[in-house]
Enzyme design. Sequence first.
Site, mmCIF file in Angstrom:
data_model
loop_
_atom_site.group_PDB
_atom_site.id
_atom_site.type_symbol
_atom_site.label_atom_id
_atom_site.label_comp_id
_atom_site.label_asym_id
_atom_site.label_seq_id
_atom_site.Cartn_x
_atom_site.Cartn_y
_atom_site.Cartn_z
ATOM 1 N N PRO A 63 38.821 45.780 38.360
ATOM 2 C CA PRO A 63 39.707 46.934 38.133
ATOM 3 C C PRO A 63 40.378 46.884 36.759
ATOM 4 O O PRO A 63 40.876 45.841 36.341
ATOM 5 C CB PRO A 63 40.761 46.788 39.242
ATOM 6 N N GLU A 64 40.352 48.022 36.046
ATOM 7 C CA GLU A 64 41.014 48.125 34.748
ATOM 8 C C GLU A 64 42.151 49.137 34.882
ATOM 9 O O GLU A 64 42.474 49.549 35.992
ATOM 10 C CB GLU A 64 39.984 48.543 33.678
ATOM 11 N N HIS A 95 37.403 39.026 54.714
ATOM 12 C CA HIS A 95 37.908 38.771 53.363
ATOM 13 C C HIS A 95 39.383 39.151 53.207
ATOM 14 O O HIS A 95 39.882 39.221 52.097
ATOM 15 C CB HIS A 95 37.066 39.522 52.334
ATOM 16 N N ARG A 130 43.712 40.618 13.692
ATOM 17 C CA ARG A 130 42.682 39.947 14.471
ATOM 18 C C ARG A 130 41.460 39.610 13.629
ATOM 19 O O ARG A 130 41.013 40.416 12.832
ATOM 20 C CB ARG A 130 42.252 40.842 15.648
ATOM 21 N N ARG A 155 36.098 37.544 46.117
ATOM 22 C CA ARG A 155 35.950 36.402 45.201
ATOM 23 C C ARG A 155 37.190 35.516 45.134
ATOM 24 O O ARG A 155 37.143 34.427 44.586
ATOM 25 C CB ARG A 155 35.596 36.912 43.794
#
Length: 293
Positions: free
Chosen positions: A2-3, A94, A155, A113
């Site tokens: 998810p973003e 899960h 950067r 996960r």
Amino acid sequence: MPELPEVESVRRQLEPVLVGRRFESVRINDPRLVRPYEPAEVAAELEGERVAEVERRGKYLVVRFESGRVLLIHLRMTGSLLHASSESLPDDPHRRAVVRLDDASDVAYRDVRRFGTWLLLEPGEVEPYLAARVGDEPLDTLFTSARLGERLARRRASLKAALLDQRTLAGLGNIYVDEALWRARLNPLRPAASLDRNELRRLHRAIRAALEHGLARQGSTLRDYRLPDGSGGSMQDEFRVYGRRDEPCDRCGTPIARTSVAGRTTWFCPRCQPAQAASSSRQPSWSSRQSSV
Ligand SMILES: [Zn+2]
């Protein structure tokens, strides 16, 4: 994973469900979710807390309690939250935690996960915690192309690596970085500090457009991502490059290429996103620079 559009979509559904509600009982089944703390201890601390606000910073869900404490939830790879009336939760091997609310409904946390985290912070702890980990919010009105330029100028990494770094911008991941770079017609391997003003404007617009597009479709469900009502997003049907190797570019028809940048699988159009800014045969780079002045 998810973003920003996915986490924000989750937040929008959770907010009306959680705000004003009290955590009546909490069960945490997986020590990984809250380590290094004990699941039973964290659960006991959460019981009785009443939710004041549900916010988002980057990919974090920020559940603020009236007490000033904060539950910080990160879904990582496969975490999701499901809201259902009590006793109606389907069986799920899960499931890692369940919160019973005082309106007799449950919020269940599922994670295949098991990389997701729940962190309970005391009043005043959340701001410094987040400030050290997440940069500007790309959809915030204060985030301008000049600001983007400042963040990238320091950067040494490639554009893709810099944009994936949550301290540069909050909430972008592999999907929306590739989608934004395609929209901006920028090669993912370009040095982050090499963009001129015109390119920065394009990238700024492209990042916002890609995120807004994902948000309007409630994110993308590739496998595990679900909204709290159990439904999925539909952005996966509208990717321009992500996962589309060898399919024709929507803009020029050239087959989409797949490569690896910053250790992540990366999709781009070799023609629309050339490696060198000046390699466009139609327009020398100096003229595109001048047009931005
Ligand atoms: Zn193209």
